[in-house]
Design an enzyme around this catalytic site. Sequence first.
Site, mmCIF file in Angstrom:
data_model
loop_
_atom_site.group_PDB
_atom_site.id
_atom_site.type_symbol
_atom_site.label_atom_id
_atom_site.label_comp_id
_atom_site.label_asym_id
_atom_site.label_seq_id
_atom_site.Cartn_x
_atom_site.Cartn_y
_atom_site.Cartn_z
ATOM 1 N N THR A 125 -42.098 -22.091 15.192
ATOM 2 C CA THR A 125 -41.796 -22.907 14.018
ATOM 3 C C THR A 125 -40.293 -23.052 13.814
ATOM 4 O OG1 THR A 125 -41.905 -22.882 11.595
ATOM 5 C CG2 THR A 125 -42.076 -20.758 12.675
ATOM 6 N N GLU A 127 -38.945 -22.586 11.131
ATOM 7 C CA GLU A 127 -38.542 -21.606 10.104
ATOM 8 C C GLU A 127 -37.789 -20.427 10.702
ATOM 9 O OE1 GLU A 127 -41.179 -20.563 6.968
ATOM 10 O OE2 GLU A 127 -42.010 -22.572 6.833
ATOM 11 N N TYR A 153 -43.095 -14.166 6.924
ATOM 12 C CA TYR A 153 -43.741 -15.078 7.885
ATOM 13 C C TYR A 153 -42.762 -15.490 8.979
ATOM 14 C CZ TYR A 153 -45.064 -19.561 9.936
ATOM 15 O OH TYR A 153 -45.304 -20.578 10.828
ATOM 16 N N SER A 156 -41.759 -12.738 11.288
ATOM 17 C CA SER A 156 -42.773 -12.356 12.275
ATOM 18 C C SER A 156 -42.832 -13.385 13.409
ATOM 19 C CB SER A 156 -44.155 -12.197 11.613
ATOM 20 O OG SER A 156 -44.651 -13.445 11.171
ATOM 21 N N LYS A 157 -42.637 -14.665 13.081
ATOM 22 C CA LYS A 157 -42.654 -15.695 14.135
ATOM 23 C C LYS A 157 -41.426 -15.552 15.035
ATOM 24 C CE LYS A 157 -45.194 -18.723 14.574
ATOM 25 N NZ LYS A 157 -46.485 -18.800 15.348
ATOM 26 N N ASN A 182 -42.461 -29.100 9.566
ATOM 27 C CA ASN A 182 -43.702 -29.122 8.761
ATOM 28 C C ASN A 182 -44.675 -30.196 9.230
ATOM 29 O OD1 ASN A 182 -41.719 -27.752 7.002
ATOM 30 N ND2 ASN A 182 -43.440 -27.736 5.571
ATOM 31 N N PRO A 208 -48.386 -27.967 -9.123
ATOM 32 C CA PRO A 208 -47.352 -26.927 -9.288
ATOM 33 C C PRO A 208 -46.189 -27.085 -8.303
ATOM 34 C CG PRO A 208 -49.207 -26.048 -8.047
ATOM 35 C CD PRO A 208 -49.555 -27.468 -8.351
HETATM 36 P P1 NAD Z 1 -53.609 -22.183 10.215
HETATM 37 O O1 NAD Z 1 -53.407 -21.037 9.301
HETATM 38 O O2 NAD Z 1 -54.263 -23.413 9.731
HETATM 39 O O3 NAD Z 1 -54.433 -21.700 11.491
HETATM 40 C C1 NAD Z 1 -54.259 -20.437 12.085
HETATM 41 C C2 NAD Z 1 -55.545 -20.103 12.842
HETATM 42 O O4 NAD Z 1 -55.360 -18.827 13.471
HETATM 43 C C3 NAD Z 1 -56.776 -19.976 11.930
HETATM 44 O O5 NAD Z 1 -57.840 -20.723 12.477
HETATM 45 C C4 NAD Z 1 -57.085 -18.484 11.925
HETATM 46 O O6 NAD Z 1 -58.455 -18.203 11.791
HETATM 47 C C5 NAD Z 1 -56.564 -18.078 13.288
HETATM 48 N N1 NAD Z 1 -56.223 -16.643 13.350
HETATM 49 C C6 NAD Z 1 -55.529 -15.918 12.435
HETATM 50 N N2 NAD Z 1 -55.452 -14.635 12.831
HETATM 51 C C7 NAD Z 1 -56.095 -14.556 14.016
HETATM 52 C C8 NAD Z 1 -56.340 -13.490 14.921
HETATM 53 N N3 NAD Z 1 -55.917 -12.253 14.675
HETATM 54 N N4 NAD Z 1 -57.037 -13.745 16.062
HETATM 55 C C9 NAD Z 1 -57.481 -15.006 16.317
HETATM 56 N N5 NAD Z 1 -57.287 -16.050 15.488
HETATM 57 C C10 NAD Z 1 -56.595 -15.830 14.355
HETATM 58 O O7 NAD Z 1 -52.168 -22.492 10.812
HETATM 59 P P2 NAD Z 1 -51.576 -23.845 11.395
HETATM 60 O O8 NAD Z 1 -50.832 -24.538 10.340
HETATM 61 O O9 NAD Z 1 -52.616 -24.545 12.168
HETATM 62 O O10 NAD Z 1 -50.504 -23.234 12.405
HETATM 63 C C11 NAD Z 1 -50.821 -22.970 13.760
HETATM 64 C C12 NAD Z 1 -49.586 -22.442 14.455
HETATM 65 O O11 NAD Z 1 -48.530 -23.391 14.369
HETATM 66 C C13 NAD Z 1 -49.034 -21.157 13.840
HETATM 67 O O12 NAD Z 1 -48.608 -20.322 14.877
HETATM 68 C C14 NAD Z 1 -47.861 -21.624 12.996
HETATM 69 O O13 NAD Z 1 -46.896 -20.619 12.899
HETATM 70 C C15 NAD Z 1 -47.368 -22.803 13.804
HETATM 71 N N6 NAD Z 1 -46.678 -23.883 13.059
HETATM 72 C C16 NAD Z 1 -47.254 -24.443 11.952
HETATM 73 C C17 NAD Z 1 -46.621 -25.508 11.305
HETATM 74 C C18 NAD Z 1 -47.225 -26.180 10.095
HETATM 75 O O14 NAD Z 1 -46.568 -27.002 9.467
HETATM 76 N N7 NAD Z 1 -48.451 -25.879 9.716
HETATM 77 C C19 NAD Z 1 -45.408 -25.986 11.804
HETATM 78 C C20 NAD Z 1 -44.834 -25.378 12.921
HETATM 79 C C21 NAD Z 1 -45.502 -24.334 13.552
HETATM 80 O O1 DAU Z 2 -41.570 -25.722 8.906
HETATM 81 C C1 DAU Z 2 -42.749 -25.303 9.510
HETATM 82 C C2 DAU Z 2 -43.566 -24.471 8.549
HETATM 83 O O2 DAU Z 2 -44.064 -25.342 7.554
HETATM 84 C C3 DAU Z 2 -44.686 -23.712 9.233
HETATM 85 O O3 DAU Z 2 -44.150 -22.780 10.128
HETATM 86 C C4 DAU Z 2 -45.582 -23.014 8.218
HETATM 87 O O4 DAU Z 2 -46.687 -22.433 8.859
HETATM 88 C C5 DAU Z 2 -46.059 -24.033 7.209
HETATM 89 O O5 DAU Z 2 -46.827 -23.383 6.211
HETATM 90 C C6 DAU Z 2 -44.888 -24.776 6.575
HETATM 91 O O6 DAU Z 2 -44.124 -23.901 5.720
HETATM 92 P P1 DAU Z 2 -43.603 -24.336 4.257
HETATM 93 O O7 DAU Z 2 -43.384 -23.116 3.475
HETATM 94 O O8 DAU Z 2 -42.486 -25.302 4.376
HETATM 95 O O9 DAU Z 2 -44.913 -25.160 3.766
HETATM 96 P P2 DAU Z 2 -45.688 -25.223 2.371
HETATM 97 O O10 DAU Z 2 -46.667 -26.329 2.482
HETATM 98 O O11 DAU Z 2 -46.156 -23.900 1.918
HETATM 99 O O12 DAU Z 2 -44.531 -25.694 1.366
HETATM 100 C C7 DAU Z 2 -43.812 -26.901 1.573
HETATM 101 C C8 DAU Z 2 -42.776 -27.001 0.470
HETATM 102 O O13 DAU Z 2 -43.451 -27.244 -0.777
HETATM 103 C C9 DAU Z 2 -41.968 -25.736 0.257
HETATM 104 O O14 DAU Z 2 -40.631 -26.083 -0.079
HETATM 105 C C10 DAU Z 2 -42.642 -25.048 -0.938
HETATM 106 C C11 DAU Z 2 -43.175 -26.222 -1.735
HETATM 107 N N1 DAU Z 2 -44.429 -25.971 -2.487
HETATM 108 C C12 DAU Z 2 -45.490 -25.466 -1.810
HETATM 109 C C13 DAU Z 2 -46.697 -25.213 -2.457
HETATM 110 C C14 DAU Z 2 -47.872 -24.634 -1.698
HETATM 111 C C15 DAU Z 2 -44.525 -26.275 -3.840
HETATM 112 O O15 DAU Z 2 -43.548 -26.774 -4.455
HETATM 113 N N2 DAU Z 2 -45.709 -26.019 -4.482
HETATM 114 C C16 DAU Z 2 -46.788 -25.495 -3.852
HETATM 115 O O16 DAU Z 2 -47.836 -25.257 -4.523
#
Ligand code: NAD
Ligand code: DAU
Length: 339
Positions: A125, A127, A153, A156-157, A182, A208
Amino acid sequence: MKILVTGAAGFIGSNFMYYELENHPEDEYVALDLLTYAGNLKNLDGLKDKKNFKFVKMDIRDRENIFKLFEEEKFDLVVNFAAESHVDRSIEDPELFLRTNIIGTSVLMDACLKYGVNRYHQVSTDEVYGDLPLDRTDLFFTENTPLHTSSPYSSSKASADLLVNAYHRTFGLATTISRCSNNYGPYQFPEKLIPLMINNARHDKSLPVYGEGLNVRDWLHVYDHCSGIDLVMRKGKIGEVYNIGGHNERQNIDVVKTILKSLDKPESLITYVTDRKGHDLRYAIDPTKIETELGWKPKYNFESGIKETIKWYIDNQEWMDDVTSGEYQKYYDNMYSNR
Ligand code: NAD
Ligand code: DAU
Protein backbone atom coordinates in the site's frame (compact mmCIF):
# COMPACT_ATOMS: atom_id res chain seq x y z
CA MET A 1 0.44 -21.61 -14.65
CA LYS A 2 -1.09 -22.51 -11.32
CA ILE A 3 -1.64 -19.40 -9.20
CA LEU A 4 -2.43 -19.09 -5.48
CA VAL A 5 -4.40 -15.94 -4.61
CA THR A 6 -4.65 -15.29 -0.86
CA GLY A 7 -7.29 -12.94 0.58
CA ALA A 8 -9.36 -13.80 -2.49
CA ALA A 9 -12.77 -13.32 -0.82
CA GLY A 10 -12.05 -9.73 0.25
CA PHE A 11 -12.66 -6.53 -1.68
CA ILE A 12 -9.64 -6.36 -3.99
CA GLY A 13 -8.92 -10.10 -3.97
CA SER A 14 -12.40 -10.96 -5.27
CA ASN A 15 -12.25 -8.26 -7.97
CA PHE A 16 -8.83 -9.64 -8.91
CA MET A 17 -10.25 -13.16 -9.30
CA TYR A 18 -12.82 -11.87 -11.82
CA TYR A 19 -10.11 -9.92 -13.63
CA GLU A 20 -7.81 -12.95 -13.87
CA LEU A 21 -10.42 -15.47 -14.99
CA GLU A 22 -11.57 -13.05 -17.66
CA ASN A 23 -8.10 -12.11 -18.89
CA HIS A 24 -6.11 -15.32 -18.31
CA PRO A 25 -8.52 -18.23 -18.68
CA GLU A 26 -5.53 -20.45 -19.58
CA ASP A 27 -4.26 -20.33 -15.98
CA GLU A 28 -5.47 -22.34 -12.98
CA TYR A 29 -6.40 -20.58 -9.74
CA VAL A 30 -6.62 -21.55 -6.08
CA ALA A 31 -8.42 -18.79 -4.13
CA LEU A 32 -7.57 -18.91 -0.42
CA ASP A 33 -9.20 -16.94 2.37
CA LEU A 34 -9.80 -17.29 6.10
CA LEU A 35 -13.22 -15.61 5.70
CA THR A 36 -12.77 -13.10 8.51
CA TYR A 37 -15.44 -10.39 8.90
CA ALA A 38 -14.00 -8.84 5.69
CA GLY A 39 -14.07 -11.99 3.58
CA ASN A 40 -17.30 -13.03 1.91
CA LEU A 41 -17.67 -16.13 -0.23
CA LYS A 42 -20.65 -14.55 -1.96
CA ASN A 43 -18.18 -12.13 -3.59
CA LEU A 44 -16.93 -15.10 -5.62
CA ASP A 45 -20.35 -16.53 -6.52
CA GLY A 46 -19.94 -15.71 -10.20
CA LEU A 47 -16.88 -17.97 -10.46
CA LYS A 48 -17.96 -21.14 -8.72
CA ASP A 49 -18.71 -23.04 -11.94
CA LYS A 50 -15.35 -22.30 -13.54
CA LYS A 51 -13.25 -25.46 -13.97
CA ASN A 52 -9.95 -23.64 -13.40
CA PHE A 53 -11.07 -22.09 -10.10
CA LYS A 54 -11.22 -23.55 -6.62
CA PHE A 55 -11.70 -22.05 -3.15
CA VAL A 56 -9.84 -23.09 0.02
CA LYS A 57 -10.67 -21.76 3.49
CA MET A 58 -7.35 -21.38 5.31
CA ASP A 59 -5.36 -19.07 7.57
CA ILE A 60 -2.09 -17.78 6.06
CA ARG A 61 -0.60 -17.99 9.58
CA ASP A 62 -1.30 -21.74 9.74
CA ARG A 63 2.16 -23.00 8.72
CA GLU A 64 1.28 -26.68 8.80
CA ASN A 65 -1.75 -26.50 6.54
CA ILE A 66 -0.21 -23.89 4.25
CA PHE A 67 2.81 -26.16 3.72
CA LYS A 68 0.50 -29.12 3.02
CA LEU A 69 -1.39 -27.08 0.45
CA PHE A 70 1.82 -26.01 -1.29
CA GLU A 71 3.06 -29.60 -1.35
CA GLU A 72 -0.17 -30.81 -2.96
CA GLU A 73 -0.81 -27.98 -5.41
CA LYS A 74 2.67 -27.12 -6.72
CA PHE A 75 2.01 -23.44 -7.43
CA ASP A 76 3.95 -21.46 -10.01
CA LEU A 77 3.03 -18.07 -8.58
CA VAL A 78 1.67 -16.72 -5.29
CA VAL A 79 -0.03 -13.34 -4.94
CA ASN A 80 -0.77 -12.22 -1.39
CA PHE A 81 -3.78 -9.95 -0.77
CA ALA A 82 -4.61 -11.47 2.64
CA ALA A 83 -4.38 -8.86 5.37
CA GLU A 84 -6.12 -6.97 8.08
CA SER A 85 -6.74 -3.82 6.07
CA HIS A 86 -8.61 -1.19 8.10
CA VAL A 87 -6.60 1.59 9.77
CA ASP A 88 -9.25 2.30 12.45
CA ARG A 89 -9.31 -1.36 13.53
CA SER A 90 -5.50 -1.35 13.76
CA ILE A 91 -5.73 1.48 16.28
CA GLU A 92 -8.04 -0.70 18.40
CA ASP A 93 -6.07 -3.97 18.09
CA PRO A 94 -2.52 -3.63 16.70
CA GLU A 95 -1.39 -7.18 17.51
CA LEU A 96 -3.83 -8.86 15.13
CA PHE A 97 -2.34 -6.75 12.32
CA LEU A 98 1.20 -7.85 13.20
CA ARG A 99 0.21 -11.50 13.23
CA THR A 100 -1.72 -11.54 9.97
CA ASN A 101 0.19 -9.00 7.94
CA ILE A 102 3.76 -9.86 9.00
CA ILE A 103 3.76 -13.47 10.25
CA GLY A 104 1.27 -14.51 7.54
CA THR A 105 3.55 -13.07 4.86
CA SER A 106 6.59 -14.91 6.22
CA VAL A 107 4.69 -18.24 6.31
CA LEU A 108 3.74 -17.84 2.64
CA MET A 109 7.29 -16.98 1.60
CA ASP A 110 8.73 -19.90 3.62
CA ALA A 111 6.32 -22.18 1.78
CA CYS A 112 7.45 -20.70 -1.55
CA LEU A 113 11.10 -21.43 -0.69
CA LYS A 114 10.39 -24.95 0.58
CA TYR A 115 8.23 -25.99 -2.38
CA GLY A 116 10.15 -24.16 -5.11
CA VAL A 117 7.55 -21.55 -6.11
CA ASN A 118 9.15 -19.35 -8.76
CA ARG A 119 7.38 -16.11 -8.08
CA TYR A 120 5.89 -14.29 -5.06
CA HIS A 121 3.96 -11.01 -5.35
CA GLN A 122 3.14 -8.90 -2.29
CA VAL A 123 0.16 -6.52 -2.50
CA SER A 124 1.26 -3.54 -0.45
CA THR A 125 0.00 0.00 0.00
CA ASP A 126 1.03 3.63 -0.45
CA GLU A 127 0.46 4.06 3.31
CA VAL A 128 3.97 2.65 3.89
CA TYR A 129 5.32 6.03 2.72
CA GLY A 130 3.45 7.93 5.46
CA ASP A 131 1.81 11.16 4.32
CA LEU A 132 2.50 14.32 2.34
CA PRO A 133 1.71 17.89 3.43
CA LEU A 134 -1.63 19.29 2.24
CA ASP A 135 0.00 22.46 0.90
CA ARG A 136 2.69 20.74 -1.23
CA THR A 137 0.69 19.47 -4.19
CA ASP A 138 3.96 19.23 -6.14
CA LEU A 139 5.08 16.25 -4.01
CA PHE A 140 4.25 12.60 -4.85
CA PHE A 141 5.25 9.17 -3.51
CA THR A 142 7.81 7.48 -5.74
CA GLU A 143 9.29 4.02 -5.22
CA ASN A 144 12.30 5.76 -3.62
CA THR A 145 10.29 7.67 -1.01
CA PRO A 146 11.48 6.44 2.43
CA LEU A 147 9.14 4.25 4.48
CA HIS A 148 7.67 6.43 7.23
CA THR A 149 4.54 4.87 8.67
CA SER A 150 1.83 6.37 10.90
CA SER A 151 -0.59 3.60 11.99
CA PRO A 152 -0.19 0.04 13.25
CA TYR A 153 -1.77 -1.02 9.93
CA SER A 154 0.76 0.81 7.74
CA SER A 155 3.61 -0.25 10.02
CA SER A 156 2.62 -3.89 9.66
CA LYS A 157 2.44 -3.54 5.85
CA ALA A 158 5.84 -1.81 5.75
CA SER A 159 7.30 -4.57 7.94
CA ALA A 160 5.96 -7.17 5.53
CA ASP A 161 7.54 -5.26 2.60
CA LEU A 162 10.91 -5.25 4.38
CA LEU A 163 10.61 -9.00 4.95
CA VAL A 164 9.81 -9.53 1.26
CA ASN A 165 12.99 -7.63 0.34
CA ALA A 166 14.95 -9.70 2.87
CA TYR A 167 13.66 -12.99 1.43
CA HIS A 168 14.68 -11.80 -2.02
CA ARG A 169 18.20 -10.74 -1.02
CA THR A 170 18.97 -13.43 1.56
CA PHE A 171 17.21 -16.48 0.12
CA GLY A 172 16.95 -15.52 -3.55
CA LEU A 173 13.13 -15.68 -3.62
CA ALA A 174 11.81 -14.09 -6.83
CA THR A 175 9.64 -11.31 -5.42
CA THR A 176 7.79 -8.19 -6.56
CA ILE A 177 5.86 -5.63 -4.52
CA SER A 178 3.11 -3.24 -5.65
CA ARG A 179 2.02 -0.21 -3.62
CA CYS A 180 -1.34 1.23 -4.55
CA SER A 181 -3.39 4.20 -3.42
CA ASN A 182 -6.99 4.07 -2.11
CA ASN A 183 -9.26 1.73 -4.07
CA TYR A 184 -12.99 2.01 -4.70
CA GLY A 185 -15.44 -0.22 -6.56
CA PRO A 186 -17.76 -3.20 -5.99
CA TYR A 187 -17.54 -5.52 -2.95
CA GLN A 188 -15.75 -3.10 -0.60
CA PHE A 189 -16.65 -3.69 3.04
CA PRO A 190 -18.64 -0.70 4.41
CA GLU A 191 -16.12 0.14 7.11
CA LYS A 192 -14.21 2.08 4.42
CA LEU A 193 -15.14 5.65 3.47
CA ILE A 194 -17.01 5.26 0.17
CA PRO A 195 -19.31 2.27 0.84
CA LEU A 196 -19.92 3.44 4.42
CA MET A 197 -21.07 6.86 3.22
CA ILE A 198 -23.23 5.38 0.43
CA ASN A 199 -24.90 3.03 2.89
CA ASN A 200 -25.52 5.73 5.51
CA ALA A 201 -26.86 8.19 2.94
CA ARG A 202 -29.18 5.55 1.56
CA HIS A 203 -30.66 5.10 5.04
CA ASP A 204 -30.68 8.87 5.82
CA LYS A 205 -28.17 8.26 8.62
CA SER A 206 -25.55 10.87 9.46
CA LEU A 207 -22.28 10.76 7.51
CA PRO A 208 -19.33 10.80 9.99
CA VAL A 209 -16.54 12.89 8.46
CA TYR A 210 -13.28 12.77 10.47
CA GLY A 211 -11.86 16.16 11.51
CA GLU A 212 -12.70 18.82 8.96
CA GLY A 213 -12.77 16.43 6.01
CA LEU A 214 -9.75 18.12 4.43
CA ASN A 215 -7.51 15.03 4.23
CA VAL A 216 -6.69 13.98 0.68
CA ARG A 217 -6.76 10.48 -0.75
CA ASP A 218 -5.72 9.42 -4.27
CA TRP A 219 -8.56 7.23 -5.55
CA LEU A 220 -8.13 4.38 -8.03
CA HIS A 221 -10.87 2.09 -9.34
CA VAL A 222 -10.22 -1.46 -8.14
CA TYR A 223 -10.26 -2.70 -11.77
CA ASP A 224 -7.21 -0.54 -12.51
CA HIS A 225 -5.42 -1.80 -9.39
CA CYS A 226 -6.08 -5.38 -10.54
CA SER A 227 -4.72 -4.71 -14.04
CA GLY A 228 -1.60 -3.18 -12.45
CA ILE A 229 -1.01 -6.15 -10.13
CA ASP A 230 -1.53 -8.55 -13.03
CA LEU A 231 1.20 -6.79 -15.03
CA VAL A 232 3.65 -6.56 -12.13
CA MET A 233 3.30 -10.18 -11.01
CA ARG A 234 3.73 -11.50 -14.58
CA LYS A 235 6.15 -8.99 -16.11
CA GLY A 236 7.63 -6.88 -13.29
CA LYS A 237 11.37 -7.00 -12.64
CA ILE A 238 12.33 -9.39 -9.84
CA GLY A 239 13.20 -7.66 -6.57
CA GLU A 240 11.45 -4.42 -7.58
CA VAL A 241 8.66 -2.24 -6.19
CA TYR A 242 5.98 -0.64 -8.42
CA ASN A 243 3.63 2.16 -7.33
CA ILE A 244 0.07 2.08 -8.74
CA GLY A 245 -2.12 5.20 -8.86
CA GLY A 246 -4.09 7.30 -11.31
CA HIS A 247 -3.71 10.94 -10.14
CA ASN A 248 -7.23 11.21 -8.72
CA GLU A 249 -6.63 13.22 -5.55
CA ARG A 250 -9.75 14.35 -3.71
CA GLN A 251 -10.47 15.84 -0.29
CA ASN A 252 -12.68 13.52 1.79
CA ILE A 253 -15.37 16.16 2.11
CA ASP A 254 -15.60 16.45 -1.70
CA VAL A 255 -15.97 12.69 -2.06
CA VAL A 256 -18.76 12.69 0.54
CA LYS A 257 -20.55 15.60 -1.18
CA THR A 258 -20.28 13.82 -4.54
CA ILE A 259 -21.98 10.76 -3.02
CA LEU A 260 -24.77 12.87 -1.46
CA LYS A 261 -25.37 14.74 -4.70
CA SER A 262 -25.53 11.61 -6.76
CA LEU A 263 -28.04 10.03 -4.34
CA ASP A 264 -30.03 13.28 -4.18
CA LYS A 265 -29.54 13.55 -0.40
CA PRO A 266 -28.98 16.77 1.59
CA GLU A 267 -25.57 17.92 2.86
CA SER A 268 -27.18 18.35 6.27
CA LEU A 269 -26.53 14.60 6.74
CA ILE A 270 -22.80 15.37 7.14
CA THR A 271 -21.55 15.27 10.75
CA TYR A 272 -17.99 16.26 11.62
CA VAL A 273 -16.65 13.81 14.22
CA THR A 274 -13.44 13.45 16.25
CA ASP A 275 -10.47 12.90 13.99
CA ARG A 276 -8.69 9.55 13.52
CA LYS A 277 -5.57 9.30 15.73
CA GLY A 278 -2.40 9.90 13.70
CA HIS A 279 -4.55 10.66 10.62
CA ASP A 280 -2.41 10.82 7.45
CA LEU A 281 -2.96 14.13 5.65
CA ARG A 282 -2.43 13.41 1.98
CA TYR A 283 -1.56 10.47 -0.25
CA ALA A 284 -0.51 10.96 -3.87
CA ILE A 285 1.17 8.38 -6.09
CA ASP A 286 3.63 8.94 -8.91
CA PRO A 287 2.92 5.98 -11.24
CA THR A 288 5.63 6.81 -13.82
CA LYS A 289 7.56 3.57 -13.28
CA ILE A 290 4.67 1.14 -13.95
CA GLU A 291 3.49 3.29 -16.85
CA THR A 292 6.84 3.49 -18.60
CA GLU A 293 8.30 0.05 -17.76
CA LEU A 294 5.17 -2.07 -18.04
CA GLY A 295 2.82 0.07 -20.15
CA TRP A 296 0.10 0.22 -17.46
CA LYS A 297 -2.71 2.72 -18.02
CA PRO A 298 -5.85 3.17 -15.89
CA LYS A 299 -9.21 2.69 -17.61
CA TYR A 300 -11.32 4.78 -15.20
CA ASN A 301 -11.34 8.41 -14.20
CA PHE A 302 -12.83 9.23 -10.79
CA GLU A 303 -15.99 10.89 -12.13
CA SER A 304 -17.16 7.92 -14.21
CA GLY A 305 -15.80 5.36 -11.73
CA ILE A 306 -17.59 6.78 -8.70
CA LYS A 307 -20.90 7.02 -10.56
CA GLU A 308 -20.67 3.39 -11.64
CA THR A 309 -19.66 2.37 -8.10
CA ILE A 310 -22.57 4.18 -6.41
CA LYS A 311 -24.91 2.50 -8.88
CA TRP A 312 -23.40 -0.90 -8.04
CA TYR A 313 -24.12 -0.46 -4.31
CA ILE A 314 -27.64 0.73 -5.01
CA ASP A 315 -28.27 -2.19 -7.37
CA ASN A 316 -26.76 -4.64 -4.89
CA GLN A 317 -28.58 -3.58 -1.72
CA GLU A 318 -28.98 -7.24 -0.77
CA TRP A 319 -25.17 -7.62 -0.64
CA MET A 320 -24.94 -4.51 1.55
CA ASP A 321 -27.76 -5.69 3.85
CA ASP A 322 -26.05 -9.04 4.18
CA VAL A 323 -22.65 -7.64 5.20
CA THR A 324 -24.11 -5.00 7.53
CA SER A 325 -26.22 -7.44 9.52
CA GLY A 326 -24.97 -8.94 12.81
CA GLU A 327 -21.42 -8.02 13.89
CA TYR A 328 -21.29 -4.87 11.76
CA GLN A 329 -23.78 -3.03 13.97
CA LYS A 330 -21.59 -3.70 17.02
CA TYR A 331 -18.53 -2.45 15.15
CA TYR A 332 -20.37 0.68 14.01
CA ASP A 333 -21.63 1.53 17.49
CA ASN A 334 -18.22 0.94 19.02
CA MET A 335 -16.46 3.13 16.43
CA TYR A 336 -18.98 5.93 15.94
CA SER A 337 -21.31 6.36 18.91
CA ASN A 338 -20.15 9.21 21.20
CA ARG A 339 -17.39 10.06 18.72
P1 NAD B 1 -10.13 -6.66 2.74
O1 NAD B 1 -10.07 -6.45 4.21
O2 NAD B 1 -11.38 -6.37 2.01
O3 NAD B 1 -9.75 -8.17 2.41
C1 NAD B 1 -8.76 -8.88 3.11
C2 NAD B 1 -9.06 -10.37 2.95
O4 NAD B 1 -8.03 -11.10 3.64
C3 NAD B 1 -10.40 -10.79 3.57
O5 NAD B 1 -11.12 -11.57 2.64
C4 NAD B 1 -10.00 -11.60 4.80
O6 NAD B 1 -10.91 -12.63 5.10
C5 NAD B 1 -8.67 -12.16 4.36
N1 NAD B 1 -7.80 -12.52 5.50
C6 NAD B 1 -7.57 -11.78 6.62
N2 NAD B 1 -6.75 -12.46 7.45
C7 NAD B 1 -6.46 -13.63 6.83
C8 NAD B 1 -5.66 -14.74 7.19
N3 NAD B 1 -5.00 -14.78 8.35
N4 NAD B 1 -5.57 -15.79 6.33
C9 NAD B 1 -6.24 -15.76 5.15
N5 NAD B 1 -7.03 -14.73 4.77
C10 NAD B 1 -7.13 -13.68 5.59
O7 NAD B 1 -8.91 -5.83 2.15
P2 NAD B 1 -8.71 -5.20 0.71
O8 NAD B 1 -9.11 -3.79 0.74
O9 NAD B 1 -9.26 -6.11 -0.31
O10 NAD B 1 -7.12 -5.24 0.64
C11 NAD B 1 -6.42 -6.34 0.08
C12 NAD B 1 -4.94 -6.06 0.12
O11 NAD B 1 -4.65 -4.87 -0.61
C13 NAD B 1 -4.39 -5.82 1.53
O12 NAD B 1 -3.14 -6.43 1.62
C14 NAD B 1 -4.28 -4.31 1.63
O13 NAD B 1 -3.25 -3.95 2.51
C15 NAD B 1 -3.94 -3.94 0.20
N6 NAD B 1 -4.35 -2.59 -0.26
C16 NAD B 1 -5.63 -2.16 -0.09
C17 NAD B 1 -6.02 -0.91 -0.60
C18 NAD B 1 -7.43 -0.40 -0.46
O14 NAD B 1 -7.69 0.76 -0.78
N7 NAD B 1 -8.38 -1.19 0.00
C19 NAD B 1 -5.08 -0.13 -1.27
C20 NAD B 1 -3.77 -0.59 -1.41
C21 NAD B 1 -3.43 -1.85 -0.91
O1 DAU C 1 -4.04 4.18 0.61
C1 DAU C 1 -4.32 2.82 0.60
C2 DAU C 1 -5.11 2.45 1.83
O2 DAU C 1 -6.41 3.00 1.68
C3 DAU C 1 -5.17 0.95 2.06
O3 DAU C 1 -3.89 0.46 2.32
C4 DAU C 1 -6.11 0.60 3.21
O4 DAU C 1 -6.25 -0.79 3.32
C5 DAU C 1 -7.45 1.23 2.95
O5 DAU C 1 -8.31 0.99 4.05
C6 DAU C 1 -7.33 2.73 2.71
O6 DAU C 1 -6.95 3.42 3.91
P1 DAU C 1 -7.63 4.80 4.39
O7 DAU C 1 -7.44 4.92 5.84
O8 DAU C 1 -7.19 5.92 3.53
O9 DAU C 1 -9.17 4.46 3.99
P2 DAU C 1 -10.56 4.72 4.74
O10 DAU C 1 -11.63 4.38 3.76
O11 DAU C 1 -10.61 4.11 6.08
O12 DAU C 1 -10.55 6.31 4.92
C7 DAU C 1 -10.42 7.19 3.82
C8 DAU C 1 -10.40 8.60 4.37
O13 DAU C 1 -11.71 8.92 4.88
C9 DAU C 1 -9.45 8.80 5.53
O14 DAU C 1 -8.87 10.10 5.44
C10 DAU C 1 -10.34 8.72 6.77
C11 DAU C 1 -11.67 9.26 6.26
N1 DAU C 1 -12.88 8.68 6.89
C12 DAU C 1 -13.00 7.33 6.92
C13 DAU C 1 -14.12 6.72 7.50
C14 DAU C 1 -14.24 5.22 7.54
C15 DAU C 1 -13.87 9.50 7.42
O15 DAU C 1 -13.77 10.75 7.36
N2 DAU C 1 -14.97 8.91 7.99
C16 DAU C 1 -15.13 7.56 8.06
O16 DAU C 1 -16.15 7.09 8.64
